[in-house]
Design a protein around this motif. Structure first.
Motif, PDB file in Angstrom:
ATOM      1  N   THR A   1     -18.391   6.591 -36.112  1.00 50.81           N
ATOM      2  CA  THR A   1     -19.727   7.186 -36.429  1.00 50.81           C
ATOM      3  C   THR A   1     -20.774   6.032 -37.082  1.00 50.81           C
ATOM      4  OG1 THR A   1     -19.043   9.357 -36.915  1.00 50.81           O
ATOM      5  CG2 THR A   1     -20.972   8.548 -37.838  1.00 50.81           C
ATOM      6  N   ILE A   2     -21.989   5.838 -36.570  1.00 50.86           N
ATOM      7  CA  ILE A   2     -22.929   4.910 -37.009  1.00 50.86           C
ATOM      8  C   ILE A   2     -24.007   5.736 -37.939  1.00 50.86           C
ATOM      9  CG2 ILE A   2     -24.751   2.877 -37.040  1.00 50.86           C
ATOM     10  CD1 ILE A   2     -23.161   2.343 -34.211  1.00 50.86           C
ATOM     11  N   GLU A   3     -24.266   5.643 -39.281  1.00 46.99           N
ATOM     12  CA  GLU A   3     -25.037   6.342 -39.907  1.00 46.99           C
ATOM     13  C   GLU A   3     -26.461   5.614 -40.140  1.00 46.99           C
ATOM     14  OE1 GLU A   3     -25.424   8.881 -44.116  1.00 46.99           O
ATOM     15  OE2 GLU A   3     -23.582   8.117 -43.432  1.00 46.99           O
ATOM     16  N   SER A   4     -27.501   6.320 -40.039  1.00 42.38           N
ATOM     17  CA  SER A   4     -28.912   5.625 -40.220  1.00 42.38           C
ATOM     18  C   SER A   4     -29.583   6.756 -40.994  1.00 42.38           C
ATOM     19  CB  SER A   4     -29.674   5.369 -38.890  1.00 42.38           C
ATOM     20  OG  SER A   4     -28.812   4.461 -37.973  1.00 42.38           O
ATOM     21  N   VAL A   5     -30.901   6.462 -41.204  1.00 39.62           N
ATOM     22  CA  VAL A   5     -31.822   7.401 -41.747  1.00 39.62           C
ATOM     23  C   VAL A   5     -33.434   7.352 -40.722  1.00 39.62           C
ATOM     24  CG1 VAL A   5     -33.407   8.068 -43.518  1.00 39.62           C
ATOM     25  CG2 VAL A   5     -31.099   7.063 -44.042  1.00 39.62           C
ATOM     26  N   THR A   6     -33.413   8.530 -40.372  1.00 38.14           N
ATOM     27  CA  THR A   6     -34.873   8.831 -39.448  1.00 38.14           C
ATOM     28  C   THR A   6     -35.811   9.797 -40.203  1.00 38.14           C
ATOM     29  OG1 THR A   6     -33.441   8.319 -37.390  1.00 38.14           O
ATOM     30  CG2 THR A   6     -35.447   9.898 -37.223  1.00 38.14           C
ATOM     31  N   TRP A   7     -37.103   9.392 -39.815  1.00 40.64           N
ATOM     32  CA  TRP A   7     -38.103  10.040 -40.234  1.00 40.64           C
ATOM     33  C   TRP A   7     -39.250  10.029 -39.391  1.00 40.64           C
ATOM     34  CZ3 TRP A   7     -36.632   5.643 -42.542  1.00 40.64           C
ATOM     35  CH2 TRP A   7     -37.450   4.633 -42.780  1.00 40.64           C
ATOM     36  N   SER A   8     -40.119  11.294 -39.594  1.00 45.09           N
ATOM     37  CA  SER A   8     -41.442  11.184 -38.856  1.00 45.09           C
ATOM     38  C   SER A   8     -42.485  10.501 -39.544  1.00 45.09           C
ATOM     39  CB  SER A   8     -41.708  12.771 -38.751  1.00 45.09           C
ATOM     40  OG  SER A   8     -42.978  12.873 -37.949  1.00 45.09           O
ATOM     41  N   LEU A   9     -43.383   9.728 -38.785  1.00 43.79           N
ATOM     42  CA  LEU A   9     -44.413   9.022 -39.014  1.00 43.79           C
ATOM     43  C   LEU A   9     -45.829   9.938 -38.858  1.00 43.79           C
ATOM     44  CD1 LEU A   9     -43.618   5.475 -37.359  1.00 43.79           C
ATOM     45  CD2 LEU A   9     -43.332   6.062 -39.946  1.00 43.79           C
ATOM     46  N   ASN A  10     -45.426  10.866 -38.393  1.00 39.46           N
ATOM     47  CA  ASN A  10     -46.849  11.727 -38.176  1.00 39.46           C
ATOM     48  C   ASN A  10     -46.562  13.298 -38.342  1.00 39.46           C
ATOM     49  OD1 ASN A  10     -45.460  11.954 -35.810  1.00 39.46           O
ATOM     50  ND2 ASN A  10     -47.520  11.867 -34.625  1.00 39.46           N
ATOM     51  N   PRO A  11     -45.995  13.768 -39.417  1.00 38.41           N
ATOM     52  CA  PRO A  11     -45.587  15.269 -39.343  1.00 38.41           C
ATOM     53  C   PRO A  11     -46.873  16.006 -39.540  1.00 38.41           C
ATOM     54  CG  PRO A  11     -45.090  14.129 -41.559  1.00 38.41           C
ATOM     55  CD  PRO A  11     -45.557  13.014 -40.501  1.00 38.41           C
TER      56      PRO A  11
ATOM     57  N   PHE B   1     -31.495   1.286 -39.955  1.00 44.80           N
ATOM     58  CA  PHE B   1     -30.032   1.285 -39.832  1.00 44.80           C
ATOM     59  C   PHE B   1     -29.401   0.003 -40.447  1.00 44.80           C
ATOM     60  CE2 PHE B   1     -31.933  -0.249 -36.170  1.00 44.80           C
ATOM     61  CZ  PHE B   1     -31.074  -1.132 -35.756  1.00 44.80           C
ATOM     62  N   LEU B   2     -28.304   0.011 -40.794  1.00 46.40           N
ATOM     63  CA  LEU B   2     -27.673  -1.277 -41.415  1.00 46.40           C
ATOM     64  C   LEU B   2     -28.595  -1.913 -42.414  1.00 46.40           C
ATOM     65  CD1 LEU B   2     -26.530  -2.923 -38.019  1.00 46.40           C
ATOM     66  CD2 LEU B   2     -25.022  -1.535 -39.522  1.00 46.40           C
ATOM     67  N   GLY B   3     -29.011  -1.137 -43.351  1.00 40.13           N
ATOM     68  CA  GLY B   3     -29.671  -1.663 -44.536  1.00 40.13           C
ATOM     69  C   GLY B   3     -31.304  -1.695 -44.162  1.00 40.13           C
ATOM     70  N   PRO B   4     -31.907  -2.760 -44.264  1.00 34.88           N
ATOM     71  CA  PRO B   4     -33.125  -2.874 -43.866  1.00 34.88           C
ATOM     72  C   PRO B   4     -33.745  -2.783 -42.453  1.00 34.88           C
ATOM     73  CG  PRO B   4     -32.231  -4.949 -44.323  1.00 34.88           C
ATOM     74  CD  PRO B   4     -31.278  -4.117 -44.310  1.00 34.88           C
ATOM     75  N   LEU B   5     -32.745  -2.978 -41.586  1.00 30.27           N
ATOM     76  CA  LEU B   5     -33.348  -3.002 -40.098  1.00 30.27           C
ATOM     77  C   LEU B   5     -33.893  -1.689 -39.590  1.00 30.27           C
ATOM     78  CD1 LEU B   5     -30.333  -4.536 -38.621  1.00 30.27           C
ATOM     79  CD2 LEU B   5     -32.216  -5.636 -39.656  1.00 30.27           C
ATOM     80  N   LYS B   6     -35.086  -1.511 -38.985  1.00 32.62           N
ATOM     81  CA  LYS B   6     -35.528  -0.537 -38.792  1.00 32.62           C
ATOM     82  C   LYS B   6     -36.484  -0.606 -37.363  1.00 32.62           C
ATOM     83  CE  LYS B   6     -39.434  -1.571 -41.378  1.00 32.62           C
ATOM     84  NZ  LYS B   6     -40.282  -1.180 -42.715  1.00 32.62           N
ATOM     85  N   PHE B   7     -36.352   0.615 -36.364  1.00 25.67           N
ATOM     86  CA  PHE B   7     -37.432   0.379 -35.525  1.00 25.67           C
ATOM     87  C   PHE B   7     -37.945   1.569 -35.283  1.00 25.67           C
ATOM     88  CE2 PHE B   7     -35.084   3.275 -32.404  1.00 25.67           C
ATOM     89  CZ  PHE B   7     -33.795   3.089 -32.744  1.00 25.67           C
ATOM     90  N   ASP B   8     -39.056   1.642 -34.363  1.00 31.01           N
ATOM     91  CA  ASP B   8     -40.201   2.599 -34.233  1.00 31.01           C
ATOM     92  C   ASP B   8     -39.934   3.359 -32.792  1.00 31.01           C
ATOM     93  OD1 ASP B   8     -42.930   1.391 -36.276  1.00 31.01           O
ATOM     94  OD2 ASP B   8     -41.002   2.264 -36.704  1.00 31.01           O
ATOM     95  N   TRP B   9     -40.011   4.474 -32.803  1.00 32.18           N
ATOM     96  CA  TRP B   9     -39.875   5.297 -31.391  1.00 32.18           C
ATOM     97  C   TRP B   9     -40.693   6.449 -31.377  1.00 32.18           C
ATOM     98  CZ3 TRP B   9     -37.402  10.051 -31.376  1.00 32.18           C
ATOM     99  CH2 TRP B   9     -36.451  10.250 -32.337  1.00 32.18           C
ATOM    100  N   ALA B  10     -41.032   6.724 -30.022  1.00 28.90           N
ATOM    101  CA  ALA B  10     -41.856   7.860 -29.923  1.00 28.90           C
ATOM    102  C   ALA B  10     -41.322   9.214 -29.127  1.00 28.90           C
ATOM    103  CB  ALA B  10     -43.072   7.661 -29.004  1.00 28.90           C
TER     104      ALA B  10
END
Length: 195
Positions: free
Chosen positions: A94-104, A114-123
């Motif tokens: 298991t790899i744990e990350s945090v995900t959230w909506s940018l436009n609720p 993920f992995l601390g400060p690393l992040k990416f945006d997706w649609a």
């Protein structure tokens, strides 16, 4: 000497990962992505099987892959990527990350850290509630996924998902199915798995 070599290999791997993440695009790059569908928090939460993706380092050579989105009190999601590496007899990791909506509440633009400060945006590119399928893609068009509530989807639904990706500028020829059962191994269109 062995510790130095291990440290060098780990440092090199992190550098490569950081470089890859740096090219994952940003929210401003998502303007060209078409997200006609929306998804509610209740529809997004839960387990999604990874039907297909554009393979990359963290998901390559994985089988029986799924993502679990668990809503947290702060409105974000605990994002658990669970898969077996190299075969169906391998233990789940298991790899744990945090995900959230940018436009609720539309929830068509997302950020994963993920992995601390690393992040990416997706649609979110498509949400077919009737079939329980989501098509998603990274802002830079290098990463893409087809998720489903079930371990398999029919060929017509899969082809339609690839059409959604192609319409949004993704190279559909790079998308490979993720083996979800032993009988998928070695089949055309499925990602190759090495022991």
């Amino acid at each position: 000497m062995r510790n130095r070599l291990s440290l060098f290999v780990a440092s090199a791997a992190i550098a490569v990962l950081l470089a890859a993440c740096g090219t994952m695009g940003s929210r401003s790059d998502m303007k060209g992505l078409k997200s006609p569908d929306t998804i509610s928090d209740a529809e997004f939460a839960g387990t999604w099987h990874v039907i297909a993706n554009i393979p990359y380092a963290l998901e390559r050579n994985k089988v029986d892959a799924r993502v679990e989105y668990n809503r947290r009190p702060d409105g974000r999601y605990q994002d658990l990527y669970i898969a077996r590496k190299g075969g169906f007899d391998a233990p789940e990791k298991t790899i744990e990350s945090v995900t959230w909506s940018l436009n609720p509440p539309a929830n068509t633009q997302w950020r994963t850290r993920f992995l601390g400060p690393l992040k990416f945006d997706w649609a979110l590119l498509q949400h077919d509630a009737d079939k329980g399928v989501i098509v998603a893609g990274g802002a830079d068009r290098k990463l893409a996924w087809v998720f489903a509530r079930t371990r398999a989807i029919d060929d017509a639904t899969y082809s339609a998902a690839l059409d959604v990706l192609a319409t949004n500028g993704f190279d559909r020829t790079r998308v490979l199915r993720v083996p979800q059962q032993v009988s998928d191994l070695g089949r055309p269109g499925f990602a190759p798995i090495e022991d």
